[in-house]
Write a protein that holds these residues in place. Structure first.
Motif, short mmCIF file in Angstrom:
data_model
loop_
_atom_site.label_atom_id
_atom_site.label_comp_id
_atom_site.label_asym_id
_atom_site.label_seq_id
_atom_site.Cartn_x
_atom_site.Cartn_y
_atom_site.Cartn_z
N GLY A 105 0.81 -1.25 0.07
CA GLY A 105 0.09 -0.01 -0.12
C GLY A 105 0.72 1.29 -0.08
O GLY A 105 0.30 2.52 0.06
N THR A 106 2.16 0.88 0.03
CA THR A 106 3.10 2.29 -0.20
C THR A 106 3.25 2.88 -1.80
O THR A 106 3.62 2.18 -2.03
N HIS A 107 3.30 4.00 -1.81
CA HIS A 107 3.44 4.52 -3.11
C HIS A 107 4.52 5.77 -3.03
O HIS A 107 4.25 6.78 -2.04
N LYS A 108 5.50 5.94 -3.58
CA LYS A 108 6.48 7.20 -3.58
C LYS A 108 6.74 7.75 -4.96
O LYS A 108 7.14 7.10 -5.87
N ILE A 109 6.38 8.98 -5.09
CA ILE A 109 6.28 9.66 -6.48
C ILE A 109 7.23 10.94 -6.50
O ILE A 109 6.91 11.87 -5.43
N PHE A 110 8.01 10.90 -7.32
CA PHE A 110 9.13 12.25 -7.35
C PHE A 110 8.52 12.79 -8.96
O PHE A 110 8.75 12.21 -9.84
N LEU A 111 8.09 13.85 -8.65
CA LEU A 111 7.81 14.77 -10.13
C LEU A 111 9.08 15.59 -10.44
O LEU A 111 9.58 16.03 -9.49
N ASN A 112 9.09 15.85 -11.70
CA ASN A 112 10.30 16.66 -12.09
C ASN A 112 9.73 17.51 -13.11
O ASN A 112 9.08 17.44 -13.86
N THR A 113 9.94 19.11 -12.38
CA THR A 113 9.43 20.15 -13.43
C THR A 113 10.42 20.20 -14.80
O THR A 113 10.03 21.29 -15.36
N LYS A 114 11.43 19.71 -14.86
CA LYS A 114 12.39 19.56 -15.87
C LYS A 114 12.25 18.68 -16.88
O LYS A 114 11.36 17.79 -16.72
N GLU A 115 13.26 18.68 -18.14
CA GLU A 115 13.21 17.70 -18.97
C GLU A 115 11.84 17.03 -19.88
O GLU A 115 11.10 18.09 -19.90
N ASP A 116 11.79 15.90 -20.11
CA ASP A 116 10.96 15.52 -21.11
C ASP A 116 9.60 15.43 -20.46
O ASP A 116 9.29 15.34 -19.30
N ARG A 117 8.67 15.76 -21.15
CA ARG A 117 6.94 15.84 -20.72
C ARG A 117 6.12 14.70 -21.21
O ARG A 117 5.04 14.61 -21.21
N SER A 118 6.97 13.87 -21.85
CA SER A 118 5.97 12.63 -22.71
C SER A 118 5.56 11.59 -21.39
O SER A 118 6.15 11.47 -20.49
N GLY A 119 4.52 10.96 -21.61
CA GLY A 119 3.81 10.11 -20.83
C GLY A 119 2.87 10.58 -19.81
O GLY A 119 2.48 9.82 -18.97
N ILE A 120 2.82 11.92 -19.59
CA ILE A 120 2.01 12.46 -18.83
C ILE A 120 0.74 13.33 -19.48
O ILE A 120 1.01 13.90 -20.69
N SER A 121 -0.23 13.64 -18.86
CA SER A 121 -1.17 14.44 -19.48
C SER A 121 -1.11 16.02 -19.63
O SER A 121 -0.18 16.45 -19.08
N LYS A 122 -1.88 16.52 -20.42
CA LYS A 122 -1.38 17.79 -21.05
C LYS A 122 -1.52 18.59 -19.71
O LYS A 122 -0.81 19.70 -19.62
N GLU A 123 -2.59 18.38 -19.00
CA GLU A 123 -2.83 19.26 -17.62
C GLU A 123 -1.60 19.24 -16.63
O GLU A 123 -1.17 20.21 -16.00
N LEU A 124 -1.06 18.05 -16.74
CA LEU A 124 0.04 17.82 -15.51
C LEU A 124 1.13 18.67 -15.98
O LEU A 124 2.02 19.13 -15.28
N LYS A 125 1.38 18.45 -17.40
CA LYS A 125 2.69 19.12 -18.23
C LYS A 125 2.39 20.51 -17.71
O LYS A 125 3.50 21.18 -17.63
N LEU A 126 1.28 21.19 -18.07
CA LEU A 126 1.01 22.69 -17.95
C LEU A 126 1.29 22.96 -16.40
O LEU A 126 1.99 24.18 -16.12
N LEU A 127 0.86 21.92 -15.63
CA LEU A 127 1.08 22.56 -14.23
C LEU A 127 2.71 22.47 -13.91
O LEU A 127 2.98 23.15 -13.05
N LEU A 128 3.38 21.31 -14.24
CA LEU A 128 4.68 21.39 -13.95
C LEU A 128 5.52 22.35 -14.79
O LEU A 128 6.40 23.17 -14.14
N ASP A 129 4.90 22.84 -15.85
CA ASP A 129 5.65 24.14 -16.47
C ASP A 129 5.31 25.33 -15.78
O ASP A 129 6.33 26.36 -15.37
N TYR A 130 4.22 25.35 -14.87
CA TYR A 130 3.85 26.48 -14.01
C TYR A 130 4.67 26.32 -12.68
O TYR A 130 5.58 27.48 -12.30
N PHE A 131 5.16 25.27 -12.22
CA PHE A 131 6.06 25.00 -11.07
C PHE A 131 7.43 25.20 -11.57
O PHE A 131 8.21 25.65 -10.53
N ASP A 132 7.84 25.19 -13.03
CA ASP A 132 8.99 25.41 -13.30
C ASP A 132 9.17 26.99 -13.47
O ASP A 132 10.36 27.42 -14.26
N GLY A 133 8.41 28.15 -13.24
CA GLY A 133 8.52 29.27 -13.47
C GLY A 133 7.82 30.09 -14.53
O GLY A 133 7.90 31.12 -14.96
N LYS A 134 7.08 29.04 -15.34
CA LYS A 134 6.41 29.58 -16.75
C LYS A 134 4.94 30.29 -16.40
O LYS A 134 4.47 29.97 -15.21
#
Length: 243
Positions: free
Chosen positions: A147-176
């Motif tokens: 039942g344990t999960h650990k997730i590391f999101l990365n605001t840099k690098e490639d954006r493939s494999g994730i949804s458009k909404e999450l991509k834009l959210l990470l872009d915002y966290f990256d200063g855009k």
């Protein structure tokens, strides 16, 4: 030390305050995990979870539970600590021990997620999301299902494999500039937070506490250095007396 007006969403204090908005926090969890959550509640841990008297306390940015009793810990990380994976393990342990202390049995520990939003690619593998579960080394398809999960999101690098909404959210966290509906709502809350006098006072008190801890640490280190030097001098004097 940043002034309160200079804080943005990647500063832990601001992140915690903005994510105290239940709708924003729930929507962000849904986008990160690609799930639907009916409701979340903020768990009462009084800002710091202290497992036992004398133990090391830990301050969690966001600590919530959904309607199915799944626990989520959301953390913003802007500093690349080498021990970050072990920090995720520590946070996981803290969550489990906190649940057990509240009366849960070992066999019904909640499913839990420790999620780090990192402004760097810790694993240097050009992925926007790294998700870890416990698996059997010599049979990777066999999961432990603890039942344990650990997730590391990365605001840099490639954006493939994730949804458009999450991509834009990470872009915002990256200063855009915010482009998605969620990112714009978060940015608006940051704007409003900077005009919250109560939060400003809390931030000033928080910084004063950190500064005091830093000064105490320096003073303790200075005293230890003096003691060590004194011991060394005494040892040298003692050795010279018998030469």
């Amino acid at each position: 030390m940043k002034k309160y007006e200079e804080l943005d969403i990647t500063d832990s204090f601001m992140f915690a305050k903005v994510m105290s908005n239940k709708d924003l926090c729930k929507t962000m969890l849904e986008q990160i995990l690609n799930i639907k959550i009916r409701e979340i509640k903020y768990l009462d841990y009084e800002d710091t979870i202290q497992i036992s008297l004398g133990s090391k306390g830990v301050r969690l940015d966001i600590y919530v539970e959904d309607d199915e009793n799944t626990v989520f810990n959301l953390e913003m990380q802007t500093t690349k600590y080498e021990e970050l994976p072990k920090r995720s393990r520590y946070y996981q342990d803290i969550i489990d021990l906190n649940l057990i202390e509240k009366g849960e049995a070992y066999d019904i520990l909640n499913t839990s997620y420790v999620i780090f939003i990192c402004t760097f690619d810790f694993f240097k593998s050009n992925k926007s999301m790294y998700e870890f579960e416990n698996i059997c080394i010599n049979k990777p398809e066999l999961k432990l299902n603890d039942g344990t999960h650990k997730i590391f999101l990365n605001t840099k690098e490639d954006r493939s494999g994730i949804s458009k909404e999450l991509k834009l959210l990470l872009d915002y966290f990256d200063g855009k500039e915010p482009e998605s509906k969620l990112a714009k709502k978060i940015d608006q809350k940051v704007f409003e937070a900077k005009r919250n006098d109560q939060w400003r006072r809390e931030y000033m008190s928080y910084q004063m506490e950190l500064n005091q801890q830093y000064r105490n640490g320096k003073e303790e280190g200075r005293k230890e250095g003096i003691d060590d030097m004194s011991k060394l001098i005494k040892m040298l004097i003692s050795e010279n007396k018998y030469e």
